[in-house]
Write an enzyme that holds these catalytic residues in place. Structure first.
Site, short mmCIF file in Angstrom:
data_model
loop_
_atom_site.label_atom_id
_atom_site.label_comp_id
_atom_site.label_asym_id
_atom_site.label_seq_id
_atom_site.Cartn_x
_atom_site.Cartn_y
_atom_site.Cartn_z
N HIS A 279 -6.92 -5.78 -0.49
CA HIS A 279 -5.85 -4.80 -0.32
C HIS A 279 -4.79 -5.35 0.64
O HIS A 279 -4.98 -5.36 1.85
CB HIS A 279 -6.42 -3.49 0.19
CG HIS A 279 -5.41 -2.40 0.26
ND1 HIS A 279 -4.76 -1.93 -0.87
CD2 HIS A 279 -4.90 -1.69 1.30
CE1 HIS A 279 -3.92 -0.98 -0.51
NE2 HIS A 279 -3.98 -0.82 0.79
N ASP B 264 -8.62 -5.83 -4.78
CA ASP B 264 -8.26 -4.63 -4.02
C ASP B 264 -9.33 -3.57 -4.21
O ASP B 264 -9.61 -3.14 -5.33
CB ASP B 264 -6.90 -4.10 -4.50
CG ASP B 264 -6.30 -3.08 -3.54
OD1 ASP B 264 -7.06 -2.29 -2.95
OD2 ASP B 264 -5.07 -3.08 -3.39
N SER C 250 0.84 -1.19 0.00
CA SER C 250 0.00 0.00 0.00
C SER C 250 0.89 1.25 0.00
O SER C 250 1.69 1.42 -0.91
CB SER C 250 -0.95 -0.03 1.20
OG SER C 250 -1.92 0.96 1.08
#
Ligand code: CA
Length: 565
Positions: free
Chosen positions: A458, A418, A204
Site C-alpha cells: 500500500h 496492496d 491512498s
C-alpha cells in the site's frame, strides 16, 4: 592557433548554454548569497502581516534553514514523529482557515528558496487528519513550492466526522481544493509570480483526493500523481468492514490464523499464480490472471486438527475473501482482495479477526452510532454508505473530459501487493473511464496512464521493485524520470514524453538504507502485462516484456471485454 581560439570560444559558448540549460532544468540550484538570504528571510516574515485570505488566520511565516529540526507542536500522536528535519532552505507558512461554523483546516506550505517554478498540492492518508511533513520536505527539496493540509481535522481517526457535515465536506474535497487555490495565491505573494506548472501528489486517501480533483476539474492541475486510490470510497469502506463477519473473531473456533494465511494459503496462491508471468520469484505480475480458490486445500475426510490443510468452513471463508463484494441482490460492488496480498499486508489489516480501525467511517458517519457493532455488519448494509455518499465522496466518476480538455495528465499507480485497498479497484476504474468516455487505451494514453506495480504494498513496502519515487518513504536511487514517477509525470507534462512503463527498484534487504540496488523492474501500463521472456537474467528489466492482453479492445473504440472476474 586560429583553430585553438575558435575551439576556445566554442567551449565558452557551449559552457554558457549548458549552465543556462541546467538552471532552467533544475531551477536556481546554487547557493544563495548573504544578501539574498537576508531578503528571503525578510520577505518570508513579512507574509505574516501582508498576506491576507478570507476567514484565515496566519499562524506562522518564518525562514527555515536547511538542516534545521522543527518541532511540530500539538501534533496528534496518530500523525507520526513530532519533529522533522528540513532538507532545504524554505519559507514555512502555516494558517488556519475556517470553512463553517464548526469546521476548518490547517494549512502548511514549504516554499523552497531555490524554486524551480513548480507548485504541488499534497493529499493525505487514511482518515486524513495528518499533514505529511515528510513529503512537504521531500518535494520542497526537489524544487516544488509544496502545500498540504490537515484535511479538516487532526489525527487519523473518524470521531471528528460525527454529526459534523462541515468536517465531512472538508475531508471529501474542500480542504484540498481550497488549499490549492490558497497555495497558488501564496506562491504569487512570495515569489512575485505564478507557478509555471501545478501538480498534485497523493496516495491512498491522497490518491482519491487526486481523482476527485480530476473528476470535478475545478482547479487547474497540469499533472496529477495518484496512487493506490481510495476511490469508490463508500464501497471501499463497506468492504473494509465486511471482513470481520467473514473471518469471525480471532477467538472463534476454526479461525484461520496468521500462520495459515502466510503459510499454506500464500504458498498455494504462489504455486498456482506466481509462474503465470513466466517466472517464479514470489511475485505475481498480473493478479487479474489469478483466479484463485482454496478448494485444493480441503483436508481429507476423517482428518482432524491438522494445520497443513483447511476445514470445509475455512475453505469457504478463504473463497469468500477472494470474491468481489456483492449486494444481497448479487450486484458487483467492490473487487476482491487480490491474491498475493494475504502473505503480507492483508493478513495484518483485514484478516486479523479484530475490528478494522477505518470501520469508524461506518460507526460515525454511516450509522451515526458510537455503539455500532462491527461484528454484526451484514451484507444487507453493504450499500448503505453509498446511498449516503456525503459530498460526493464516492469519487468514481468515469468522465474525465473536463480535465482532459484543460490539458491535464494523470499518472496513476497501484501496488499489486496492496493489502488495504484492493489493487483491482484501479483497473476497474480505468475500465470505467474507457467505457464512459468511449476511449480505447491508445486514446486514454494521451492524458491518463495507469501502472500496476508488482511487489508493492500500500503506497510502498512489499516484496519486489517497489521504490518508484512516489513519496519521501519510497524514493528510488535518483530523482530522474527513469527512477521516479513524480519526475516521469513532470517530463510528460513539460516535455510531452509520456511514460510507457515506470521503473521500480528493489534494494538489498528491501531497505533503501543499504543504498545497494538489488534489481529493477519495468512496470507496465495497463492493460499491458509484464511477462518474463524465458531467457536472460530475471533481474534485468529487459528480460521482461509488456504484453497486450488479447481481446481487450485495443483500437476498437472501447473495451469489448473487462479483465476483471
Ligand atoms: Ca512471478
Amino acid at each position: 592557433m586560429v583553430n585553438l581560439r575558435y575551439d576556445h570560444y566554442c567551449w565558452i559558448i557551449l559552457s554558457l548554454i549548458l549552465s543556462l540549460l541546467l538552471a532552467s532544468v533544475e531551477g536556481n540550484q546554487h547557493p544563495q548569497t548573504g544578501h539574498a538570504v537576508v531578503e528571503s528571510k525578510k520577505k518570508c516574515a513579512s507574509l505574516a502581516e501582508t498576506f491576507k485570505l478570507p476567514n484565515t488566520k496566519i499562524l506562522l511565516a518564518e525562514y527555515v534553514e536547511n538542516g534545521t529540526t522543527i518541532n511540530l507542536q500539538n501534533l496528534d500522536p496518530t500523525c507520526g514523529s513530532p519533529n522533522i528535519t528540513v532538507n532545504s532552505n524554505i519559507c514555512r507558512v502555516s494558517w488556519n482557515t475556517t470553512t463553517g461554523y464548526k469546521s476548518g483546516f490547517r494549512f502548511e506550505a514549504f516554499l523552497p528558496i531555490d524554486w524551480s517554478g513548480r507548485f504541488v498540492t499534497l493529499g493525505n492518508g487514511g482518515t486524513g487528519g495528518c499533514i505529511l511533513y515528510g513529503d512537504l520536505d521531500s518535494t520542497a527539496k526537489q524544487g516544488f513550492a509544496a502545500v498540504d493540509t490537515n484535511n479538516g481535522h487532526d489525527g487519523d481517526h473518524a470521531l471528528p466526522f460525527f454529526h459534523n457535515k462541515g468536517v465531512q465536506q472538508d475531508y471529501a474535497y474542500r480542504a484540498v481544493r481550497m488549499s490549492a487555490r490558497q497555495g497558488k495565491h501564496l506562491v504569487r505573494a512570495f515569489y512575485g509570480k505564478s507557478a509555471r506548472k501545478s501538480y498534485y501528489v497523493g496516495c491512498s486517501t491522497g490518491g482519491r483526493q487526486g481523482f476527485k480533483e480530476a473528476q470535478d476539474a475545478q482547479i487547474h492541475f497540469d499533472g496529477i500523481l495518484a496512487g493506490s486510490p481510495a476511490i469508490d470510497f463508500n464501497h471501499l469502506n463497506s468492504w473494509g468492514a465486511s471482513f470481520l463477519p467473514i473471518t469471525g473473531s480471532n477467538t472463534s473456533a476454526g479461525f484461520i490464523t496468521f500462520d495459515q494465511w502466510t503459510g499454506i494459503i500464500h504458498d498455494d496462491v504462489l504455486r498456482k499464480c506466481d509462474g503465470l508471468d513466466g517466472y517464479k520469484d514470489g511475485i505475481i505480475e498480473d493478479t487479474l490472471k489469478c483466479h484463485y480458490t482454496a478448494d485444493d486445500l480441503l483436508c481429507p475426510s476423517g482428518s482432524a486438527n491438522r494445520t497443513d490443510c483447511l476445514t470445509e468452513d475455512q475453505v469457504k471463508i478463504v473463497n469468500r475473501v477472494y470474491s468481489p463484494m456483492r449486494s444481497i441482490k448479487g450486484e458487483y460492488l467492490y473487487p476482491r482482495i487480490q491474491p498475493g496480498a494475504e502473505g503480507f499486508e492483508a493478513v495484518i489489516v483485514y484478516l486479523t479477526g479484530t475490528i478494522f480501525g477505518y470501520s469508524d467511517w461506518q460507526k460515525y458517519v454511516v450509522f451515526k452510532d458510537p455503539n455500532w457493532n462491527a461484528s454484526a455488519f451484514d451484507p444487507a448494509n453493504y450499500t448503505k454508505a453509498q446511498e449516503l455518499n456525503p459530498f460526493g465522496i464516492q469519487t468514481f466518476n468515469g468522465d474525465l473530459s473536463a480535465f482532459r480538455k484543460n490539458g491535464g495528465k494523470i499518472l496513476h499507480y497501484h501496488g499489486n501487493e496492496d493489502g488495504i485497498i484492493s489493487a483491482e479497484i484501479s483497473p476497474r476504474y480505468y475500465d470505467l473511464v474507457s467505457k464512459t468516455m468511449k476511449l480505447a487505451p491508445h486514446s486514454i494514453d494521451q492524458f491518463y496512464r495507469f501502472f500496476r506495480v508488482s511487489g508493492m504494498g500500500h503506497c510502498g513496502n512489499g516484496q519486489g521493485a517497489h521504490f518508484i519515487g512516489n513519496s519521501q518513504a519510497n524514493l528510488g536511487p535518483t530523482n530522474e524520470p527513469e527512477d521516479s514517477v513524480l519526475w516521469a509525470l513532470v517530463r510528460w507534462v513539460e516535455k510531452g514524453i509520456a511514460p510507457d512503463y515506470i521503473t521500480g527498484t528493489a534494494y538489498v534487504n528491501g531497505s533503501r538504507d543499504t543504498g545497494i540496488v538489488d534489481y529493477q523492474r519495468k512496470h507496465c501500463r495497463y492493460p499491458f502485462s509484464n511477462v518474463y521472456q524465458g531467457k536472460g537474467d530475471p533481474k534485468d528489466p529487459n528480460s521482461w516484456k509488456c504484453i497486450y492482453p488479447q481481446g481487450y479492445g485495443y483500437g476498437h473504440g472501447h473495451p469489448t471485454k473487462s479483465l476483471l472476474s
